[in-house]
Design a protein around this motif. Structure first.
Motif, PDB file in Angstrom:
ATOM      1  N   ASN A 447      -4.931  -3.172   0.379  1.00  0.00           N
ATOM      2  CA  ASN A 447      -3.630  -3.165   1.013  1.00  0.00           C
ATOM      3  C   ASN A 447      -2.888  -3.447  -0.187  1.00  0.00           C
ATOM      4  O   ASN A 447      -2.119  -4.225  -0.724  1.00  0.00           O
ATOM      5  CB  ASN A 447      -3.501  -4.738   1.668  1.00  0.00           C
ATOM      6  N   SER A 448      -2.155  -1.951  -0.672  1.00  0.00           N
ATOM      7  CA  SER A 448      -1.401  -1.695  -1.741  1.00  0.00           C
ATOM      8  C   SER A 448      -0.726  -0.656  -1.576  1.00  0.00           C
ATOM      9  O   SER A 448      -1.043   0.070  -0.838  1.00  0.00           O
ATOM     10  CB  SER A 448      -2.321  -1.781  -2.946  1.00  0.00           C
ATOM     11  N   ALA A 449       0.420  -0.514  -2.393  1.00  0.00           N
ATOM     12  CA  ALA A 449       1.253   0.379  -2.524  1.00  0.00           C
ATOM     13  C   ALA A 449       0.403   2.032  -2.724  1.00  0.00           C
ATOM     14  O   ALA A 449       0.591   2.971  -2.111  1.00  0.00           O
ATOM     15  CB  ALA A 449       2.408   0.489  -3.376  1.00  0.00           C
ATOM     16  N   PRO A 450      -0.289   1.813  -3.931  1.00  0.00           N
ATOM     17  CA  PRO A 450      -1.018   3.033  -4.344  1.00  0.00           C
ATOM     18  C   PRO A 450      -1.750   3.622  -3.006  1.00  0.00           C
ATOM     19  O   PRO A 450      -1.957   4.678  -2.738  1.00  0.00           O
ATOM     20  CB  PRO A 450      -1.896   2.775  -5.433  1.00  0.00           C
ATOM     21  N   TYR A 451      -2.418   2.687  -2.113  1.00  0.00           N
ATOM     22  CA  TYR A 451      -3.181   3.270  -0.863  1.00  0.00           C
ATOM     23  C   TYR A 451      -2.156   3.889  -0.167  1.00  0.00           C
ATOM     24  O   TYR A 451      -2.667   5.014   0.583  1.00  0.00           O
ATOM     25  CB  TYR A 451      -4.088   1.911  -0.486  1.00  0.00           C
ATOM     26  N   LEU A 452      -1.266   3.111   0.234  1.00  0.00           N
ATOM     27  CA  LEU A 452      -0.364   3.883   1.273  1.00  0.00           C
ATOM     28  C   LEU A 452       0.270   5.009   0.655  1.00  0.00           C
ATOM     29  O   LEU A 452       0.328   6.246   1.326  1.00  0.00           O
ATOM     30  CB  LEU A 452       0.962   2.883   1.360  1.00  0.00           C
ATOM     31  N   GLN A 453       0.780   5.250  -0.641  1.00  0.00           N
ATOM     32  CA  GLN A 453       1.047   6.480  -0.965  1.00  0.00           C
ATOM     33  C   GLN A 453       0.182   7.504  -1.217  1.00  0.00           C
ATOM     34  O   GLN A 453       0.334   8.692  -0.815  1.00  0.00           O
ATOM     35  CB  GLN A 453       1.842   6.229  -2.481  1.00  0.00           C
ATOM     36  N   TYR A 454      -1.069   7.156  -1.541  1.00  0.00           N
ATOM     37  CA  TYR A 454      -2.008   8.171  -1.613  1.00  0.00           C
ATOM     38  C   TYR A 454      -2.250   8.760   0.054  1.00  0.00           C
ATOM     39  O   TYR A 454      -2.612   9.953   0.044  1.00  0.00           O
ATOM     40  CB  TYR A 454      -3.400   7.555  -1.943  1.00  0.00           C
TER      41      TYR A 454
END
Ligand code: ARG
Length: 569
Positions: A447-454
């Motif tokens: 649950n992180s920004a990089p996961y969302l951005q990816y």
């Protein structure tokens, strides 16, 4: 949501159960085993009409059973109505929920919501803890604006108080007089301030001098005023860069000093109304009824000096008179909880007609890695933490260099690093302690920004390959049947408008973050199971539309949380 169903249910409500003001509200059940749309209305009606909820539910079931678009309808539990929609109806609903992806037109007739946030103190750099109020407040502003509600985003600067007298004395004693105050850096000002405190420990006269200097400043001493103005200028200039990196913008930064001449009328009013009474040594205090358990509130010191509390009272008056707000939200940490209870109780005692007024409280910042905690007496500067986040993002990008695609690694690192930090905060329930954990924040599959951005970049890459990068999603008119993962994704997408509303009304941005994380998971599951570009006909059309729709929701949601998302990653 569910416009057609809604109309039908409303008709039933008005004809079969007339004479009440209950509003129909559909929700999308979390579990698909409870259908696509659910109604708890029978439960409310039952307690109002003193009837059995399941009997009322049956009336709705009978009416909706034969309704076009309804595949199945059942009574569940104590008296819920659960509806399963046909594929066509689901897709139509989805199309109608698309409006939530762009901001609603500003409703100029609505009264504004004032959000008091960030609130740094002048002459000091932003510490890492300042990020909490700053990003929570900005997310709340964004959530309201997105709904078309007027917002006044207010950075209430701590630009007044004895600390300026102390700083002035320090500058007088140790400052470099050849330099104008405007050319000082914040670090140099901080150094003066720290030195003052160190030397004042041995020499108590310094503190007296500081207080005297502040009194002179209050009385309008020209030289001290010029000094103070210079300090304000230096501070604001250095804050600007950080706010820009965080995508934070205020409508006003009127600070404490503004209320200087607005406190006397309040003090007079309070005395006249008998709300402010004499405490020890000529101080003015407010006392509260015993059952409230609130200790007395100091509004003026014995020597006539005003306080933070006095300014906050003047500020409430000013905000009401100037903006007629519907609500005032104070995004401030839990340490000031008692203070705000006293403040609001005092405003009430004064008999003011108050808007909705709330301390939007948040917990303390805790560090997963102990070395992150601040060294004694010094603050960990937010600027340095942002830089470290970006450096760590660079390392992550380097580590994944085989799979990450980017045209601009530096821009991606900034987006990822800052985003990770901000999302790491906004994804947590603000009422609890907020845990600061680099590994979690920068993880690629949590649950992180990089996961969302990816996930966003992955969806965009599909659309690029399909040549549908700029077109709006268009759903096929008919589709034979949905796959499991398509259906799960559609139900998730349908929940977006409701989540925005919940997050806004409860002032809990983490509800939006949690939703976006769930959406990423459902999108990735769909992406892994159902071929998109290799599908054919209406199936391909549907999957591309779902990909576009998902990417739009992710981007809108991320930006409300102040994040940015990359086209490639
Ligand atoms: N500057 C204050 C502090 O650092 C916070 C201000 C909060 N807002 C308010 N209206 N009191 O403690």
């Amino acid at each position: 949501m569910f416009a057609m169903l809604h109309e039908k249910a409303d008709e039933v409500l008005r004809t079969q159960f007339p004479g009440n003001t209950i509003a129909i509200q559909w929700t999308v059940p979390k579990e698909s085993s409870f259908g696509d749309a659910s109604l708890s209305l029978p439960l409310q009606l039952a307690s109002l009409l003193k009837k059995k909820p399941r009997e009322i539910a049956q009336v709705f079931v009978d009416a909706l059973k034969t309704f076009p678009g309804v595949e199945k309808v059942e009574i569940a539990g104590a008296g819920y109505v659960n509806v399963w929609l046909t594929t066509e109806a689901l897709l139509q609903e989805l199309g109608e929920s698309e409006s939530a992806q762009s901001p609603t037109k500003l409703n100029k007739n609505e009264k504004p919501v004032i959000v008091d946030y960030s609130q740094p103190n002048i002459a000091k750099p932003l510490g890492v803890h300042h990020i909490l109020s700053t990003v929570l407040g900005q997310a709340l502003c964004n959530l309201h604006r997105h709904a078309g509600i007027p917002v006044v985003g207010w950075n209430y600067m701590g630009d007044w108080g004895t600390q300026f007298g102390k700083l002035a004395v320090a500058w007088e004693k140790w400052g470099d007089k050849k330099k104008s105050i405007e050319t000082y850096t914040l670090d140099e000002l901080l150094e003066l301030y720290v030195r003052f405190h160190a030397e004042a420990e041995a020499d108590a006269a310094l503190d007296d001098a500081g207080r005297a200097a502040f009194r002179k400043l209050e009385q309008g001493d020209k030289e001290l005023r010029a000094f103070w103005k210079g300090v304000v200028t230096v501070t604001k200039a250095s804050l600007g860069d950080i706010y820009e990196r965080l995508h934070v913008k205020f409508d006003t930064d009127i600070g404490e000093s503004f209320y200087e001449d607005k406190m006397v009328p309040i003090l007079d009013e309070g005395k006249k109304k008998g709300v402010f009474t004499e405490g020890k040594e000529g101080a003015l205090i407010v006392e509260f009824p015993e059952e409230s358990k609130l200790p007395p509130y100091l509004v003026q010191k014995g020597d006539g000096a005003t306080l933070y509390a006095t300014r906050d009272l003047a500020q409430i008056r000013y905000r009401i008179d100037t903006y007629q707000p519907q609500s005032i939200l104070y995004v401030v940490d839990v340490a000031q909880q008692l203070y705000f209870q006293q403040l609001f109780a005092t405003a009430q005692k004064l008999g003011w007609e108050l808007p909705e007024i709330e301390h939007v409280v948040f917990g303390r910042m805790r560090f997963a890695e102990s070395k992150m905690s601040t060294r004694k007496g010094t603050v960990l500067k937010l600027e340095h933490v942002l830089d470290e986040a970006v450096e760590r993002a660079e390392a992550v990008i380097h580590e994944h260099r085989e799979t990450i695609q980017t045209d601009d690694a530096a821009a991606l690192a900034e987006m990822m690093g800052v985003g990770a930090l901000v999302y790491g905060i906004l994804s947590q329930n603000r009422k609890m302690d907020i845990v600061f954990d680099w590994d979690k924040m920068l993880s690629f599959d949590g649950n992180s920004a990089p996961y969302l951005q990816y996930t966003y970049a992955r969806a965009r890459s599909v659309l690029r390959k399909a040549g549908k990068e700029t077109s709006t999603p268009s759903f096929p008119k008919a589709i034979a049947a949905l796959t499991q993962s398509e259906r799960v994704l559609i139900r998730m997408l349908l929940q977006f408008p409701g989540v925005l509303e919940d997050a806004r009304e409860s002032r809990m941005p983490h509800l939006l973050a949690t939703y976006l994380f769930g959406l990423c998971q459902d999108f990735n599951a769909f992406y892994n199971v159902d071929p998109i570009l290799l599908a054919e006909g209406s199936t391909k059309e549907l999957r591309i539309a779902l990909t576009a729709f998902s990417s739009n929701v992710l981007k809108t949601g991320a930006e409300i949380l102040t994040l940015r998302v990359p086209e490639k990653m």
